[in-house]
Design a protein around this motif. Structure first.
Motif, PDB file in Angstrom:
ATOM      1  N   ILE A 428     -12.121  -2.746  -7.413  1.00  0.00           N
ATOM      2  CA  ILE A 428     -13.315  -3.493  -7.019  1.00  0.00           C
ATOM      3  C   ILE A 428     -13.072  -4.002  -5.605  1.00  0.00           C
ATOM      4  N   LYS A 429     -13.552  -3.255  -4.640  1.00  0.00           N
ATOM      5  CA  LYS A 429     -13.288  -3.540  -3.232  1.00  0.00           C
ATOM      6  C   LYS A 429     -11.789  -3.567  -2.993  1.00  0.00           C
ATOM      7  N   GLY A 461      -3.689  -6.002  -8.151  1.00  0.00           N
ATOM      8  CA  GLY A 461      -3.261  -5.674  -6.801  1.00  0.00           C
ATOM      9  C   GLY A 461      -4.319  -6.081  -5.802  1.00  0.00           C
ATOM     10  N   TYR A 462      -3.901  -6.438  -4.604  1.00  0.00           N
ATOM     11  CA  TYR A 462      -4.852  -6.788  -3.541  1.00  0.00           C
ATOM     12  C   TYR A 462      -4.437  -6.070  -2.263  1.00  0.00           C
ATOM     13  N   ASN A 463      -5.400  -5.403  -1.635  1.00  0.00           N
ATOM     14  CA  ASN A 463      -5.158  -4.627  -0.430  1.00  0.00           C
ATOM     15  C   ASN A 463      -5.589  -5.433   0.788  1.00  0.00           C
ATOM     16  N   PHE A 464      -4.603  -5.838   1.610  1.00  0.00           N
ATOM     17  CA  PHE A 464      -4.884  -6.612   2.816  1.00  0.00           C
ATOM     18  C   PHE A 464      -5.082  -5.719   4.039  1.00  0.00           C
ATOM     19  N   GLY A 465      -5.100  -4.424   3.833  1.00  0.00           N
ATOM     20  CA  GLY A 465      -5.175  -3.490   4.952  1.00  0.00           C
ATOM     21  C   GLY A 465      -3.864  -2.749   5.081  1.00  0.00           C
ATOM     22  N   ASN A 466      -3.007  -3.225   5.978  1.00  0.00           N
ATOM     23  CA  ASN A 466      -1.676  -2.626   6.113  1.00  0.00           C
ATOM     24  C   ASN A 466      -0.693  -3.122   5.062  1.00  0.00           C
ATOM     25  N   TYR A 467      -1.076  -4.198   4.361  1.00  0.00           N
ATOM     26  CA  TYR A 467      -0.199  -4.774   3.352  1.00  0.00           C
ATOM     27  C   TYR A 467      -0.872  -4.716   1.989  1.00  0.00           C
ATOM     28  N   ASP A 500      10.243  -9.223 -21.880  1.00  0.00           N
ATOM     29  CA  ASP A 500       9.145  -9.698 -21.040  1.00  0.00           C
ATOM     30  C   ASP A 500       9.561  -9.575 -19.582  1.00  0.00           C
ATOM     31  N   ASN A 501       8.647  -9.063 -18.772  1.00  0.00           N
ATOM     32  CA  ASN A 501       8.968  -8.850 -17.366  1.00  0.00           C
ATOM     33  C   ASN A 501       7.780  -9.192 -16.486  1.00  0.00           C
ATOM     34  N   VAL A 502       8.049  -9.913 -15.401  1.00  0.00           N
ATOM     35  CA  VAL A 502       7.061 -10.178 -14.362  1.00  0.00           C
ATOM     36  C   VAL A 502       7.614  -9.608 -13.058  1.00  0.00           C
ATOM     37  N   THR A 503       6.826  -8.772 -12.394  1.00  0.00           N
ATOM     38  CA  THR A 503       7.255  -8.126 -11.159  1.00  0.00           C
ATOM     39  C   THR A 503       6.223  -8.368 -10.059  1.00  0.00           C
ATOM     40  N   VAL A 504       6.732  -8.656  -8.865  1.00  0.00           N
ATOM     41  CA  VAL A 504       5.891  -8.821  -7.686  1.00  0.00           C
ATOM     42  C   VAL A 504       6.372  -7.830  -6.628  1.00  0.00           C
ATOM     43  N   SER A 505       5.451  -7.057  -6.060  1.00  0.00           N
ATOM     44  CA  SER A 505       5.796  -6.055  -5.047  1.00  0.00           C
ATOM     45  C   SER A 505       4.985  -6.281  -3.794  1.00  0.00           C
ATOM     46  N   LEU A 506       5.626  -6.048  -2.657  1.00  0.00           N
ATOM     47  CA  LEU A 506       4.950  -6.096  -1.380  1.00  0.00           C
ATOM     48  C   LEU A 506       5.165  -4.758  -0.688  1.00  0.00           C
ATOM     49  N   ILE A 507       4.067  -4.076  -0.359  1.00  0.00           N
ATOM     50  CA  ILE A 507       4.102  -2.758   0.250  1.00  0.00           C
ATOM     51  C   ILE A 507       3.481  -2.842   1.650  1.00  0.00           C
ATOM     52  N   TRP A 508       4.173  -2.294   2.622  1.00  0.00           N
ATOM     53  CA  TRP A 508       3.709  -2.324   4.010  1.00  0.00           C
ATOM     54  C   TRP A 508       3.556  -0.892   4.493  1.00  0.00           C
ATOM     55  N   GLU A 509       2.313  -0.537   4.869  1.00  0.00           N
ATOM     56  CA  GLU A 509       2.054   0.777   5.439  1.00  0.00           C
ATOM     57  C   GLU A 509       2.268   0.734   6.943  1.00  0.00           C
ATOM     58  N   LEU A 510       3.128   1.626   7.434  1.00  0.00           N
ATOM     59  CA  LEU A 510       3.497   1.604   8.852  1.00  0.00           C
ATOM     60  C   LEU A 510       2.505   2.378   9.693  1.00  0.00           C
TER      61      LEU A 510
END
Length: 510
Positions: A428-429, A461-467, A500-510
């Motif tokens: 959704i956007k 997930g949330y897309n910030f553009g490059n992040y 039980d598992n909680v995971t946080v990921s940060l992805i950076w597109e170069l």
């Protein structure tokens, strides 16, 4: 068991093997559903999806679905709870750990010259914790039948005449000069748990000093820490617009520590002559470490603009492992000899103060086949599925001549197991909603030693553009039988493990 091949300084000795068993084989053959938050949220069903750093584990061709170079990492909270029931006595335990469980990068190269049908290339490097080995189990209860004396008797008397321990061996040698079975007999004899029927050096027949009658109170705790991790080097290429091919070179690392404490007591009537043991505490400290290598091959084909199918093969992992083991035992009881019958003698501690370093051995995990498919709904979402088959009965300790019995047990007790992974994503956007399901069949034929694993997962997930920022939560459970010892006293606690598992990921597109 094999003979010591050398003796080193500072009480460190080398043996060829210890009592490796089927539990070790299963421990290093299983995989957790670890990786990025997106991968976990969608149940790991990425064999035909790609475009995720952890998707490389499902299918090496998945790196070709990155549009840009990227780098990313994931932080996970591993929370494992256990409930154990031992002869109608129930106990609970919990272990919690925060760790960086994934780091990786992918670089993509597009061929624009139109001089070749190979349109795209990708190179990736990724680190994953394949399996978190942290675990804590505690249980206690009154066993109406069996004592730990059977453990020591099973080594002293042996399961065959060739395994029986001569009395002279456990009285005339230092602890670090003995075979493993002789060491266990040594501990039992010097702690007064067992005695020989006669004291000649050739005696190979022992009896117990634990009074019969049942109702042995047992308390057991096991605290394990460690990991099975790997570094993956990924190479992939695209042929025309419909076929993606990839290869992974995986370098594995194992570091595992387990401390177990066993306690037994009873108030049975004492023997009229000789000694009677009524309290036993037996501690074991195990450290296993090593490394290995495996290979993965995979392909993904576009059969329709909205449909892709994939197939991958994961070779066995060839591991080289080393074990270090420290043991000590404390007992108390009555009457050490005929002139002191029924006199409380306090405690006897047998601590060789020796860390036994066993010569490295090899272990080959089972291979795995995976078929995958994904149905795309334009840019709005997808539904994916992976079906895998892992052939646990093909796992092997090596050298094979040293592990004939253990390998025969693996062949007879383990099976090929099916794993099903399902995933879904809806966008959704800038927001992505995700869900997943994983069902992993038990590697055991009897389904009772360890049951099937069921896991439900979800995330955002949330897309910030490059992040891109992703968060996931997964909940899984499995029933299994926790044994205290692999022979002699083989009674078990019926155990339920909750993951039980909680995971946080940060992805950076170069």
């Amino acid at each position: 068991m094999k003979k010591i091949i050398t003796v080193c300084l500072t009480s460190l000795s080398l043996l060829t093997v210890k009592a490796q068993d089927i539990s070790d084989a299963v421990r290093y053959s299983l995989d957790d559903l670890n990786g990025t938050a997106r991968f976990r949220a969608m149940g790991g069903a990425f064999g035909a999806v790609g475009g995720d750093l952890s998707a490389l584990n499902a299918n090496p061709a998945g790196s070709l679905f990155f549009k840009n170079n990227c780098i990313g990492g994931s932080l996970s909270n591993f929370n494992t709870g256990t409930t154990a029931n031992y002869f109608d006595s129930s106990t609970k335990d919990r272990d919690n750990k925060l760790d960086i469980n994934q780091l990786g990068m992918v670089f993509v190269f597009n061929e624009t010259s139109q001089k070749t049908n190979w349109k795209k290339f990708a190179f990736g490097l990724n680190y994953d914790i394949s399996r978190n080995l942290d675990n804590a189990v505690t249980f206690n209860g009154t066993n109406p039948f069996n004592s730990v004396d059977q453990y020591f008797l099973s080594y002293a008397n042996g399961r065959s005449i060739n395994e029986a321990v001569p009395f002279g061996t456990i009285t005339n040698y230092y602890f670090d000069e003995l075979f493993f079975n002789e060491q266990q007999a040594y501990l039992g004899y010097n702690a007064y748990i067992i005695d020989p029927f006669n004291t000649t050096a050739s005696n190979t027949d022992y009896y117990t000093n634990v009074a019969p009658g049942g109702n042995y109170y047992h308390s057991y705790s096991s605290n394990a820490t460690g990991y099975n991790s790997k570094v993956t080097l990924n190479l992939a290429t695209q042929y025309k617009d419909w076929l993606m091919l990839g290869m992974n070179l995986n370098f594995h690392f194992i570091d595992y520590r387990q401390n177990t404490t066993f306690f037994e007591s009873n108030s049975n009537p004492k023997y009229s002559v000789g000694s009677t043991v009524d309290r036993i505490r037996f501690n074991n400290e195990l450290y296993t470490y090593g490394n290995g290598f495996s290979l993965q091959l995979g392909g993904i084909a576009k059969v329709h603009k909205n449909t892709r199918v994939g197939f991958s093969y994961e070779s066995p992992t060839w591991l080289r492992l080393s074990d270090e083991l420290r043991q000590y035992i404390v007992t108390s009881g009555f009457g050490l000899n005929a002139t002191a019958d029924n006199t409380q003698y306090g405690t006897v501690q047998v601590d060789p103060q020796t860390t036994m370093a066993f010569a490295p051995y090899r272990f080959r995990t089972p291979h795995k086949l995976t078929a995958s498919g994904v149905l795309l709904f334009g840019k709005r979402g997808l539904i994916s599925a992976d079906v895998s088959r892992k052939y646990y009965s093909g796992a092997r300790f090596q050298p094979r001549n040293d592990f004939r019995e253990e390998n025969a047990t693996i062949s007879n007790s383990l099976q090929g197991a099916t794993e099903l992974r399902l995933g879904a994503e809806y966008k959704i956007k800038q927001i992505s909603l995700r869900g997943g399901y994983r069902w992993d069949e038990s590697p055991f034929k009897n389904k009772y030693t360890a049951g099937n694993l069921t896991t439900f997962s979800g995330g955002l997930g949330y897309n910030f553009g490059n992040y891109k920022l992703d968060v996931s939560y997964s909940h899984g459970f499995r029933y299994y039988n926790q044994q205290m010892f692999n022979r002699g006293l083989v009674d078990y606690a019926r155990t339920k493990a909750i993951y039980d598992n909680v995971t946080v990921s940060l992805i950076w597109e170069l």
